[in-house]
Design an enzyme around this catalytic site. Structure first.
Site, mmCIF file in Angstrom:
data_model
loop_
_atom_site.group_PDB
_atom_site.id
_atom_site.type_symbol
_atom_site.label_atom_id
_atom_site.label_comp_id
_atom_site.label_asym_id
_atom_site.label_seq_id
_atom_site.Cartn_x
_atom_site.Cartn_y
_atom_site.Cartn_z
ATOM 1 N N HIS A 83 32.867 36.379 31.914
ATOM 2 C CA HIS A 83 32.102 35.589 32.884
ATOM 3 C C HIS A 83 30.937 34.869 32.215
ATOM 4 C CE1 HIS A 83 28.876 38.644 32.976
ATOM 5 N NE2 HIS A 83 29.825 39.564 33.087
ATOM 6 N N CYS A 105 31.021 44.078 30.741
ATOM 7 C CA CYS A 105 31.837 42.870 30.658
ATOM 8 C C CYS A 105 31.450 42.027 29.440
ATOM 9 C CB CYS A 105 31.658 42.034 31.924
ATOM 10 S SG CYS A 105 32.198 42.861 33.422
#
Length: 204
Positions: A137, A153
């Site tokens: 992301h 992440c």
């Protein structure tokens, strides 16, 4: 941000030195390498992530002779770092964020839900994988890029995740490695640290 091209015709020793300086000492985020100097991609793979060195390698099916390298943020030491092969399942524009229960246990001040916008650590784009809770992301804090600073992440600069977002499709194969292997006979050694990879912890 314009990519810096490296000639595949340069001698291996010179190429290796230049690539070492560019990849590990790079001042810009995105670089373009000849495929011979990049990690070995398995058939059908488009993305390889080197967790220790915090680099994401992208190979386009349209331009397989070159590989783009991006500096990324990865999970902090106490976060979980799943490794191995996965696939892109779907993509989201202006995503919301729901921290995992374990993340909220470690930080009770985390909200249960964060709407899209400036307070959202996912930034403007999120690429979901077959691993639940684990994403590629953007970011709302560019200072994290190049550091172990997320809840698990992989995040990129906003301009770069937006560019990749348009080229990444559902079903594309992704591989996460503790340290990327650069096979003998696949180009010069670009000086990537091959020490022990990150440990396991909490996924987010």
């Amino acid at each position: 941000m314009a990519a810096a091209a490296v000639s595949a015709a340069a001698p291996a020793s010179a190429d290796g030195l230049r690539l070492t300086e560019m990849v590990l000492g790079q001042t810009r985020s995105r670089l373009t390498l000849p495929a011979s100097a990049a990690p070995v991609f398995a058939p059908g793979e488009n993305i390889v992530v080197d967790m220790r060195n915090r680099r994401l390698f992208w190979r386009s099916e349209e331009l397989p002779e070159t590989v783009e390298v991006y500096r990324v943020a990865v999970g902090r030491p106490e976060a979980h770092h799943p490794l191995g092969r996965t696939r892109v399942t779907f993509k989201r524009v202006e995503p919301s964020w729901s921290p995992t229960p374990r993340a909220r246990e470690r930080d009770p001040y985390l909200p249960a839900y964060v709407a899209s916008g400036g307070d959202n650590p996912l930034g403007s784009r999120a690429i979901n994988l077959t691993w639940k809770y684990y994403l590629i992301h953007g970011t709302n804090d560019a200072r994290k890029i190049g550091r172990a600073a997320t809840w698990g992440c992989v995040s990129l600069y906003e301009s770069e995740v937006q560019s990749l977002f348009e080229r990444i499709g559902n079903g594309m194969r992704v591989r996460f490695e503790p340290v990327v292997e650069y096979g003998v006979g696949h180009g010069p050694d670009i000086g990537i640290d091959r020490g022990a990879g990150p440990g396991a912890g909490d996924q987010s």
